[in-house]
Structures are given as structure tokens and as C-alpha cells.
Design a protein around this motif. Structure first.
Motif, PDB file in Angstrom:
ATOM      1  N   GLN A  50       4.565   3.253  -7.929  1.00  0.00           N
ATOM      2  CA  GLN A  50       5.312   3.134  -6.679  1.00  0.00           C
ATOM      3  C   GLN A  50       5.202   1.716  -6.109  1.00  0.00           C
ATOM      4  N   GLU A  51       4.071   1.081  -6.300  1.00  0.00           N
ATOM      5  CA  GLU A  51       3.907  -0.291  -5.822  1.00  0.00           C
ATOM      6  C   GLU A  51       4.798  -1.237  -6.621  1.00  0.00           C
ATOM      7  N   PHE A  52       4.871  -1.045  -7.933  1.00  0.00           N
ATOM      8  CA  PHE A  52       5.772  -1.853  -8.753  1.00  0.00           C
ATOM      9  C   PHE A  52       7.213  -1.681  -8.267  1.00  0.00           C
ATOM     10  N   ALA A  53       7.605  -0.448  -7.976  1.00  0.00           N
ATOM     11  CA  ALA A  53       8.968  -0.197  -7.508  1.00  0.00           C
ATOM     12  C   ALA A  53       9.218  -0.879  -6.164  1.00  0.00           C
TER      13      ALA A  53
ATOM     14  N   VAL B  20       0.861  -1.184   0.000  1.00  0.00           N
ATOM     15  CA  VAL B  20       0.000   0.000   0.000  1.00  0.00           C
ATOM     16  C   VAL B  20       0.902   1.241   0.000  1.00  0.00           C
ATOM     17  N   THR B  21       1.492   1.499  -1.155  1.00  0.00           N
ATOM     18  CA  THR B  21       2.352   2.653  -1.361  1.00  0.00           C
ATOM     19  C   THR B  21       1.483   3.914  -1.465  1.00  0.00           C
ATOM     20  N   PRO B  22       2.079   5.102  -1.413  1.00  0.00           N
ATOM     21  CA  PRO B  22       1.256   6.319  -1.423  1.00  0.00           C
ATOM     22  C   PRO B  22       0.287   6.419  -2.586  1.00  0.00           C
ATOM     23  N   ASP B  23       0.690   5.978  -3.786  1.00  0.00           N
ATOM     24  CA  ASP B  23      -0.226   6.079  -4.920  1.00  0.00           C
ATOM     25  C   ASP B  23      -1.414   5.129  -4.758  1.00  0.00           C
ATOM     26  N   VAL B  24      -1.186   3.983  -4.135  1.00  0.00           N
ATOM     27  CA  VAL B  24      -2.292   3.064  -3.855  1.00  0.00           C
ATOM     28  C   VAL B  24      -3.159   3.607  -2.723  1.00  0.00           C
TER      29      VAL B  24
ATOM     30  N   LEU C  75       7.967  -3.548  -5.074  1.00  0.00           N
ATOM     31  CA  LEU C  75       8.050  -4.990  -5.264  1.00  0.00           C
ATOM     32  C   LEU C  75       9.193  -5.408  -6.180  1.00  0.00           C
ATOM     33  N   GLY C  76       9.921  -4.420  -6.702  1.00  0.00           N
ATOM     34  CA  GLY C  76      11.043  -4.733  -7.571  1.00  0.00           C
ATOM     35  C   GLY C  76      10.642  -5.270  -8.924  1.00  0.00           C
ATOM     36  N   VAL C  77       9.469  -4.861  -9.420  1.00  0.00           N
ATOM     37  CA  VAL C  77       8.961  -5.329 -10.712  1.00  0.00           C
ATOM     38  C   VAL C  77       9.010  -4.155 -11.695  1.00  0.00           C
ATOM     39  N   PRO C  78       9.611  -4.327 -12.865  1.00  0.00           N
ATOM     40  CA  PRO C  78       9.708  -3.213 -13.825  1.00  0.00           C
ATOM     41  C   PRO C  78       8.340  -2.812 -14.376  1.00  0.00           C
ATOM     42  N   PHE C  79       7.933  -1.594 -14.090  1.00  0.00           N
ATOM     43  CA  PHE C  79       6.628  -1.096 -14.501  1.00  0.00           C
ATOM     44  C   PHE C  79       6.480  -1.122 -16.014  1.00  0.00           C
TER      45      PHE C  79
END
Length: 288
Positions: free
Chosen positions: A114-117, A42-46, A119-123
Motif C-alpha cells: 500500500q505504501e508503494f501504491a 504510513v499506510t494501513p499496512d505500515v 508513492l506511485g512506485v511499482p511494487f
């Protein structure tokens, strides 16, 4: 046509008791499908749109499977790049088994950078990752010695051309979110064109639409399906049926997290729709 509900599995007003009440309301009103959404971090954008607590979908649906008996259970949508495809395949198959074959797996690419970042997943690669994810999930399920002979419907979300092509290639249904009826009418034609180009069957149509009831009609070209008086909503459902929709999911969340403190308003709207849907004799003997 089956009618489902997007249940709020997030927000400051949501807890196990509220989730239990949601499930009993959806099933008690006779709806066919109960679906929840997905976020991991639950990153700020989420958090701006879907704040904590956020109940993870597989965990939540497994619990709800034990306190419901009839309603189908699903994700709208599971964000494919966030999990290894073999984990998705295993969790989905187990949930389908434990629920008595009631799972619908809705899948999408995600949107929260931001959630992708976190989790280390390339957006930027989320579309390609989702394609490979769906390919590997289906390959895993083909191993019937490990997963059995279950047939889990896969709904592919995404309103873009890429999402529609993904639904043609990998989905049993296309699951567009919050659209107008005129837009969807044109999109169905494009979906058929994409299927013809690929030489594949046209996937079923299973949109998720808004549910916002008003006392007076809502007019204008930007009116979303599901917005307006109950008569307008029922006409929208009739139009979606004519477009060939096999399922429609009603989404009562208006975007304000404070709504999670007052789920009764959404339950009343659902009760109003359910009263106008009943009786549905053609569905009476069908497995939901």
C-alpha cells in the motif's frame, strides 16, 4: 566486532525527547552504532507494525548527529525505491559530512504494497529499481568534485537469494534481518558461492538480530539470534563473530507499537548486554 542498536523512530510513544534519550542511552552505554528505519507514507499496512508518528531517517539522523559525538549513525534500512537515487546520494553525502564521517547507509527493497501504491512506485519492480538505485548512487559518489572523497559504507538488506546477490554486486556488507544462527551459518556459505559466481569479493557480514532477554533459556530450532537469557545472547554474539560478522545490530522492538510508550524496558536490556560486553580492550583505540 562492532555492536549497534536499532532505535525506534516511530510509534505513539516516540517524540523528540524520547529520541534524544535513545541517542544518549546508546552512546552512553558504549555501543558503536545507532540505526533507524524508514517509511514515507504510513499506510494501513505500515501503521499496523510501525504507526505514526514516523520520523524520516535522514532528518532524524541529521538531528541526532548534532547531539552525539562518537556513535556511528545509519539506516536499517532505507527503502531505495522511495527516493530518486540522486536525492539519496546527496542526502547521504551531506549527512556523512555533517556528522564527521559517521554514516552507514543500509538499503533494502521494501515490503509494504500500500505504501508503494501511495508513492506511485511499482511494487513488482522494486528489486530491479533497487539495483539501479544502488548503481546510480555509487556512480554519483564517484564524482568527487561534487561529493568529495567520502567513503560511505553501504549495507544491503534482504534475506533472500536476490538480496544476497544484490549485496555481492553493490554492497560493502550484507545486512540480513532477524535470523537464527544455524540459518545464517548456511547463508554465509551461499553468499560466498554467489560472490564466486560473480567474480566479486565476499561482502562483510552485518546482521540485525533480535534483542529479547528472558529469565529462563529459550530453546528450539526457531529461536532467533538474540532471544533468550543474557548468556544465550552473548553466545549468539560469539557465534556471529566466528562467522565473520564485522558488525551486529541489536533490535529490541518486539513488534507491539505500545512498546514505544515504555522504552525503559529496551534501555534496561541494552544496559544488561553492555555490562556483559565490557570491557572491550580490542576496540578501545578504534574509531567506532
Amino acid at each position: 566486532m562492532k555492536i549497534g542498536v536499532n532505535v525506534l523512530n516511530f510509534g505513539p510513544g516516540t517524540d523528540p525527547g524520547v529520541l534524544r534519550a535513545w541517542a544518549h542511552t546508546v552512546e552512553g552505554l558504549g555501543f558503536d552504532l545507532l540505526m533507524v528505519s524508514d517509511h514515507v507514507a504510513v499506510t494501513p499496512d505500515v501503521a499496523e507494525r510501525y504507526p505514526a508518528p514516523f520520523y524520516e531517517p535522514f532528518t532524524t539522523l541529521s538531528w541526532l548527529a548534532g547531539i552525539t559525538t562518537r556513535v556511528r549513525l545509519g539506516t536499517t534500512v532505507l527503502i531505495a525505491p522511495y527516493r530518486h537515487p540522486l536525492l539519496t546520494a546527496r542526502m547521504a553525502a551531506n549527512l556523512d559530512d555533517l556528522s564527521g564521517g559517521r554514516l552507514v547507509l543500509g538499503v533494502g527493497v521494501g515490503w509494504a504494497r500500500q505504501e508503494f501504491a501511495a508513492l506511485g512506485v511499482p511494487f513488482e519492480r522494486r528489486g530491479r529499481i533497487t539495483d539501479e538505485h544502488l548503481r546510480e548512487v555509487r556512480a554519483a559518489w564517484a564524482d568527487t568534485s561534487s561529493y568529495g572523497h567520502r567513503r560511505i559504507p553501504v549495507w544491503v538488506g534482504g534475506n533472500s537469494g536476490a538480496g544476497m546477490r544484490r549485496a555481492v554486486r553493490f554492497g560493502d556488507a550484507w545486512h540480513p534481518l532477524r535470523v537464527t544462527v544455524p540459518w545464517l551459518r548456511g547463508a554465509v556459505e551461499r553468499l560466498e558461492e554467489y560472490a564466486a559466481e560473480e567474480g566479486l569479493p565476499v561482502p562483510a557480514l552485518a546482521p540485525r538480530i533480535a534483542l529479547r532477554l528472558t529469565r529462563t533459556p529459550v530453546n528450539g530450532p526457531e529461536r532467533l539470534a538474540g532471544e533468550g537469557t543474557v548468556d544465550q545472547v552473548m553466545e549468539d554474539l560469539a557465534q556471529l563473530r566466528l562467522l565473520g560478522a564485522e558488525s551486529v545490530v541489536l533490535d529490541p522492538y518486539g513488534g507491539d507499537p505500545d512498546e514505544t510508550h515504555r522504552p525503559q524496558a529496551a534501555w534496561q536490556a541494552l544496559a544488561t548486554v553492555a555490562a556483559h560486553l565490557a570491557p572491550r580492550p580490542s576496540d578501545a583505540t578504534e574509531l567506532p
